[in-house]
Design an enzyme around this catalytic site. Sequence first.
Site, PDB file in Angstrom:
ATOM      1  N   ASP A   1      54.832  29.713  33.945  1.00 39.68           N
ATOM      2  CA  ASP A   1      54.741  28.310  34.326  1.00 39.68           C
ATOM      3  C   ASP A   1      54.219  27.500  33.134  1.00 39.68           C
ATOM      4  O   ASP A   1      54.542  27.828  31.989  1.00 39.68           O
ATOM      5  CB  ASP A   1      53.825  28.173  35.549  1.00 39.68           C
ATOM      6  CG  ASP A   1      54.191  27.000  36.447  1.00 39.68           C
ATOM      7  OD1 ASP A   1      53.976  25.856  36.021  1.00 39.68           O
ATOM      8  OD2 ASP A   1      54.683  27.222  37.565  1.00 39.68           O
TER       9      ASP A   1
ATOM     10  N   HIS B   1      50.704  21.948  36.732  1.00 38.91           N
ATOM     11  CA  HIS B   1      51.546  22.735  37.635  1.00 38.91           C
ATOM     12  C   HIS B   1      51.172  24.210  37.626  1.00 38.91           C
ATOM     13  O   HIS B   1      51.020  24.841  38.682  1.00 38.91           O
ATOM     14  CB  HIS B   1      53.011  22.542  37.223  1.00 38.91           C
ATOM     15  CG  HIS B   1      54.008  23.027  38.212  1.00 38.91           C
ATOM     16  ND1 HIS B   1      54.557  24.292  38.164  1.00 38.91           N
ATOM     17  CD2 HIS B   1      54.593  22.408  39.267  1.00 38.91           C
ATOM     18  CE1 HIS B   1      55.435  24.427  39.136  1.00 38.91           C
ATOM     19  NE2 HIS B   1      55.478  23.304  39.835  1.00 38.91           N
TER      20      HIS B   1
ATOM     21  N   ASN C   1      63.889  21.584  44.798  1.00 34.40           N
ATOM     22  CA  ASN C   1      63.426  20.481  45.649  1.00 34.40           C
ATOM     23  C   ASN C   1      64.504  19.415  45.772  1.00 34.40           C
ATOM     24  O   ASN C   1      64.205  18.226  45.859  1.00 34.40           O
ATOM     25  CB  ASN C   1      62.171  19.839  45.051  1.00 34.40           C
ATOM     26  CG  ASN C   1      61.002  20.798  44.977  1.00 34.40           C
ATOM     27  OD1 ASN C   1      60.919  21.753  45.739  1.00 34.40           O
ATOM     28  ND2 ASN C   1      60.095  20.548  44.049  1.00 34.40           N
TER      29      ASN C   1
ATOM     30  N   SER D   1      57.705  24.918  44.684  1.00 33.89           N
ATOM     31  CA  SER D   1      56.777  25.481  43.694  1.00 33.89           C
ATOM     32  C   SER D   1      55.485  25.936  44.343  1.00 33.89           C
ATOM     33  O   SER D   1      54.879  26.920  43.906  1.00 33.89           O
ATOM     34  CB  SER D   1      56.438  24.433  42.629  1.00 33.89           C
ATOM     35  OG  SER D   1      57.373  24.396  41.603  1.00 33.89           O
TER      36      SER D   1
END
Length: 454
Positions: A198, A230, A326, A403
């Site tokens: 990530d 994130h 998404n 996520s």
Amino acid sequence: MAKVRKSKADGTSGDVPELPPGVGGDGPTTGRFIVIFKDGAVGDPAGARAVLRDVAGIGDAAVASDYEDSAVTAEDLAQTEAMYFPTLGMAVVSGDEAVQAMAAGTADADSPILAIEPEYTASALETSGPVALDYLRGYKAAVDHLYEQLTARGADAGIEEMPAAGFSDTAQFTWGLQATRVNTSRYSGQGVRVAVLDTGLDFQHPDFLGRAIVSRSFITGQTVQDGQRHGTHCTGTACGPRQPASGVRRYGIAYGATIYIGKVLSNQGSGATAGIIAGIEWAAVNGCQVVSMSLGADIDQKLQQYDVPIQRALNAGTLVIAAASNNAGRLQGNVGFVGAPANADAALAVGALDAQLRVADFSPRSSTATGVGGRIDIVGPGVNVFSSLPTVFGKHGFLNGTSMATPHVAGIAALWCQATGARGAALWARVLQSARPLALDGRDVGAGLVQAPQ
């Protein structure tokens, strides 16, 4: 592979691999190419070097295993014309002429090269094709059978009643840990290695001080320190502490696991396939049983640059868990689609639910098309998820996205790995078989809501 004529930098033209439909040359590509070798076709790294030399004219390709812990950085990639990843059987190559030379021979049945694809970029998935290998087909058939069995259970499987008002955070636990039964599990992930690929981690965060953490950056000019938020949020859900030093409610799952942080997305939230491949290779070589990837690209087509390495990682005992995307907008009637890399057959693709166990507005639906798109395998909590943030963002906060659902599944996979010793495909099946069935469309929720072992 199909080819198209494109102008090169010197004004001449040549054949280069064609981009998938709907993705233009000015889209999410880098200019480099991913070369995928047939399973077992090149043997050891010397064999791969020989192919790259004899077919592509690349004199001295680099090999990931020559680097410490097989950790290849973006700087390493920039300094060589080709980098070979032996565990995954693929290479990252620069230069149109080298790629053209290899592409010319891919139609030959004796060629060691399976496919050549443009390198894509992926992004953090937060809100606020090509012909597959025979063994991939066989794996997909087995997975399809398991998936159909699990999603057909429906009301006959004894669906548990949820609280009348849904779940909510308490002083002790987030709603997600309650809904997935992590709060009552006796497992911690002890002895399990979990890689979070990530944007990195905030190493100054008080809740992670003293934890066993191994880290590498695959982003040019950026350390593993998370400047985006994130990665710290996802790591917190997957592997946060049992009793946060900051005094907040518990939000982490596999608090006993060893954390491997691979920064494959920049502080701006994006990264190229080469860095992601390098991260998967690093995780597999270092024995990580679980890889959590809350990243992707909205490409409704399977890409072998993800299909093949994720399958080969699974064969090596490393389960890759990926966010579905998404791109839905259900309130507007758009059910979206599962993007790459979650649409790879061997990836465990994760959709998102809210605290009332409804499908999140942004969470996509499984594709019904044959040979393209992807499928939701399982769902996790993905709306108003409380977890850690870098201290500069306030230490903790709420985020939404597939996520956020993905590290719930990854952390719980680590618990199942500890509880059963299962790895690879066996762990993949165990996580799906233990899911809580939901009275919802299987195309939206797959096997159901992920559940922790008790």
